[in-house]
Write an enzyme that holds these catalytic residues in place. Structure first.
Site, PDB file in Angstrom:
ATOM      1  N   GLY A  36      24.888  46.036  66.316  1.00  0.00           N
ATOM      2  CA  GLY A  36      24.040  46.661  65.324  1.00  0.00           C
ATOM      3  C   GLY A  36      24.865  47.297  64.231  1.00  0.00           C
ATOM      4  CG  ASP A  66      16.467  52.492  61.948  1.00  0.00           C
ATOM      5  OD1 ASP A  66      15.692  51.803  61.258  1.00  0.00           O
ATOM      6  OD2 ASP A  66      17.546  52.065  62.383  1.00  0.00           O
TER       7      ASP A  66
END
Length: 814
Positions: free
Chosen positions: A505, A623
């Site tokens: 990520g 997020d």
């Protein structure tokens, strides 16, 4: 007849007897040439059970089911519980594909066994004397399908309740909707594999009751009597986790029923009458209700006060506690300091706490277990995992201790609660002389310790002034979290091998690992090229270390070594949610039946409610997206990745930032355009996530041949036109509660409304999702409703975001 010759009369008699015998033999079975309709039944060979059509109450609807022959009201299985027949035209037959099928009007299939690779001429269906309906091959006798693998609301002797891990089969009971409607109700009873196996009753996605963990002999919170005509046989191994009833004699029967109000009732009866005797039920009292007293408290059904705080704890809200409202539970009187003397207080005869934050090591001795807990400042209690013979196995709890109560029988495990020495002394009775000595010694030790700390701090500043080592060590000291050394993590991940790499990520690569204790971990390693640096690392550590909730991923610790920065999490075997709803194969998608999708939506919502309202700090995630929702072995969702999260004060509603970070497709309009974020920004992201779970489509990559709306715009258009069911993922199963799905779509649209003040808060979201009776407001226009032009949009995005922000606004899931 009398005038017929003797031989002829004898032959006719034999033929009649043989014909009757053939009918008697065939009455428990179906084959390709024989079906049953409303006026016919199957009866097991010894006459114990009957299969046929029945009605409930005054309703004209009918169902195919199995019941005890002596008591037609004791129904133990229903085939078409969610698809009733509206008349008496139903037929049960074996079709050309070899499946046992229930037809309405002789044509439309409302229920089927759904097996593969069978042929009608080679299979038969039989009702056994155990009450099990089996579909099997005629020649080889191989069972292709059985009703015991698909329970309804009842469990009978010989049936297994629990898991076949080899094929991921979960046999559980589901209550009726009401006493006259066999449709699936809100309660489910089964075995939860989280931690050690436990028997659990769920209400929706929330735990209503739990037994206590498997202790090598039985499920810890359930007492089993030995003077009964049946025995309970539990099986716990690497292939299966279940229990079953076995009768000691054939004259009695036992049946467990999950009622519409969430009680599991066990009845004993004989095979000659309709009389049934209630032997056992759970929950039996208010202390059986899950977490009735809240965290860190013990529930007593008898005594002057129902709930009492554990040693070293005090009521979280004394005012609520005084008026008998105990759900807030207890908190530590003061934070345990590892530099102070600590010990353990043994609490005998209680149900072990639930596994919220925990560690299990079945190979560790009790002495090693105690030492391990004492070394870890976050460890709040430990216990022996096995109650059979010599104590062995280790259970460690971190954080809150949930759902503890005394047991009247089988009190063979002791919970060792971590307490300060002063708490132990104060509880042992008044002894002023000892107290004074302890106080004086404590003061003297504190002065010495403080002096030592000040000296070493001064020396370190002098020695490392401007040096890198000093800053790293200070960083370690400031992190209230267990520290792992580099050697441990390197060994666990096999030197960060590519074979162990499970993802990557914005932070960096993620590796699967296994500690020497056997615990599986996920290691998130800060990449040198990552735009998320030390600030995000510290932010995630400092925030998530203080969070404790079953729907938030658990951070086990961190590793700081030279330039290396790593976060160590509990390992989530099913990966992230996006891999199931977006990138999964047809097989993977089939695992996401509606009940599981709904449970995921509820779990994410509960985790977000905790962040916004119930945690010590009010936290805005910023997020929230499908790739940041991880799934454990039971597909329970856990929110992860708090690198971009921010804390709010109790009275703070909104704030503004010049650095917009997030993921394109999930960010609220006011955040993207003006940098304003609040709890309503997270709720917008949740709404996107709900619509994605229902539809199986990603918002930012959604395409439709008739328009250029994103998923939000498409869902809004379908809602206005009364075509909302068209949004549902076509890979979902054929039958599901449509009203519940539509309610989720409506709640999702309410969450993504353009104006933040129109969006509901999290407590309202959960209330709307869980209530079938309340009427919901009509959603207004969602954010980002205008149609897109992809070439222009791509170029605008390329010029709009700085490199630092583009890593966080990529359409790709991290």
């Amino acid at each position: 007849m009398d005038k017929l010759p003797f031989v002829l009369r004898y032959s006719l008699l034999v033929l009649v007897i043989l014909s009757c015998a053939e009918i008697l033999v065939a009455i428990d079975s179906l084959n390709a040439s024989r079906s049953i309709s409303h006026n016919e039944t199957l009866i097991s060979a010894q006459g114990q059970f009957q299969l046929g059509f029945f009605k409930t109450g005054s309703s004209p609807r009918s169902y195919l089911g199995i019941w005890y022959n002596v008591d037609p009201n004791q129904i133990v299985w229903v085939a078409n519980r969610d698809s009733p027949l509206n008349d008496t035209s139903g037929v049960l037959t074996i079709q050309n594909d070899g499946n046992l099928v229930l037809l309405a009007d002789g044509r439309r299939a409302v229920w089927s066994t759904n097996v593969q690779n069978a042929e009608s001429g080679t299979v038969s269906a039989q009702l056994l004397d155990t009450g099990n309906l089996v579909l099997k091959e005629i020649n080889e006798g191989t069972v292709l399908w059985q009703s015991f693998d698909h329970p309804a609301h009842a469990m009978i002797a010989g049936m297994k309740l629990g898991w076949d891990l080899r094929i991921s089969l979960d046999r559980n009971l589901t209550s009726w909707k009401n006493t006259d409607d066999p449709a699936k109700g809100e309660y489910t009873y089964g075995i939860r594999l989280h931690g050690l196996a436990q028997v659990v009753i769920w209400k929706g996605s929330s735990i209503h009751y739990r037994s206590g963990p498997w202790n090598g002999v039985h499920f810890g919170g359930i007492g089993i009597r030995y003077d009964l005509p049946f025995i309970t046989e539990p099986v716990v191994n690497l292939e299966e986790v279940y229990y079953t009833y076995q009768m000691n004699n054939k004259s009695s029967s036992v049946v467990s029923t999950l009622t519409t109000n969430g009680e599991l009732q066990l009845f004993l009866g004989d095979n000659t009458s309709e009389d049934w005797r209630l032997l056992f039920k759970v929950p039996t009292d208010q202390c059986g209700t899950y977490a009735y007293c809240g965290p860190n408290a013990i529930c007593f059904i008898s005594g002057p006060q129902t709930c009492s705080c554990m040693t070293g704890y005090q009521p979280n809200s004394p005012q609520q506690w005084d008026i008998g409202v105990w759900s807030g539970g207890c908190v530590q009187k003061r934070q345990l300091n590892c530099s102070e003397r600590q010990d353990f207080k043994e609490i005998e005869g209680v149900k072990m706490p639930d596994f919220v934050q925990y560690q299990v090591n079945l190979n560790m001795s009790l002495e090693e277990c105690k030492a391990t807990c004492l070394k870890n400042c976050s460890c709040t209690a430990y216990a022996n995992a096995n109650a059979s013979g010599q104590p062995h196995g280790c259970l460690l709890w971190f954080g809150d201790l949930i759902d503890v109560r005394p047991l009247n029988i089988y009190a063979d495990q002791k919970l060792a609660l971590r307490v300060s020495a002063s708490d132990l002394v104060s509880e042992s009775g008044p002894n002023k002389k000892k107290k004074k000595i302890i106080i004086l010694v404590t003061i003297a030790a504190s002065v010495c310790l403080l002096s030592a700390v000040l000296f070493f701090t001064w020396r370190r500043k002098v020695e490392n002034k401007g040096g890198k080592l000093g800053s790293d060590e200070t960083e370690k000291e400031n992190l209230e979290l267990p520290l792992f050394n580099m050697v441990t993590i390197t060994e666990a991940t096999q030197c960060f091998s590519n074979a162990n790499k499970i993802g990557e990520g914005g932070f960096g690569p993620v590796y699967k690992g296994k500690l020497q204790t056997g615990q599986e971990i996920a290691v998130k390693r800060l990449a040198e090229s990552s735009f998320q640096g030390l600030n995000e690392f510290k932010n995630e550590v400092l925030l998530i270390a203080k969070l404790q909730h079953r729907n938030l991923v658990r951070l086990l610790g961190c590793c700081i070594h030279a330039e290396e920065r790593m976060l160590i999490y509990e390992y989530m075997p099913n990966g992230s949610l996006d891999s199931f709803i977006f990138g999964g194969s047809n097989h993977t998608k089939r695992l996401l039946v509606w009940r599981r999708r709904y449970s995921i939506i509820i779990g994410i919502s509960r985790g977000l409610l905790y962040l916004h309202r119930d945690s010590r700090l009010r936290i805005i995630h910023r997020d929230l997206k499908a790739s940041n929702v991880l799934l454990d072995c039971e597909m329970n969702p856990k929110i992860s990745d708090f690198g971009m999260a921010r804390t709010f004060g109790e009275d703070q509603l909104i704030t503004k930032t010049l650095r917009v970070v997030g993921t394109y497709g999930y960010m609220a309009p006011e955040y993207v355009i003006d940098g304003i974020f609040s709890m309503k920004s997270d709720i917008f992201s949740l709404g996107v996530l709900i619509l994605e779970v229902v539809s199986g489509k990603r918002n930012s990559q959604f395409h439709h041949p008739d328009h250029d709306f994103n998923l939000l715009g498409h869902a809004w258009q379908l809602w206005l036109e009364g075509r909302a069911p068209e949004l549902i993922d076509p890979s979902m199963e054929d039958t599901f509660p449509m009203s519940q799905v539509l309610r989720c779509i409506q709640v999702g649209l309410l969450c993504v409304q353009l104006r933040p003040e129109d969006r509901p808060d999290m407590s309202c979201v959960l209330q709307m999702l869980g209530s079938e009776s309340s009427e919901l407001p009509q959603p207004k226009r969602p954010g980002f409703f205008t149609e897109r032009y992809f070439k222009e949009t791509d170029s605008l995005l390329a010029g709009r975001w700085t490199p630092d922000e583009s890593t966080r606004t990529t359409i790709e899931g991290r």
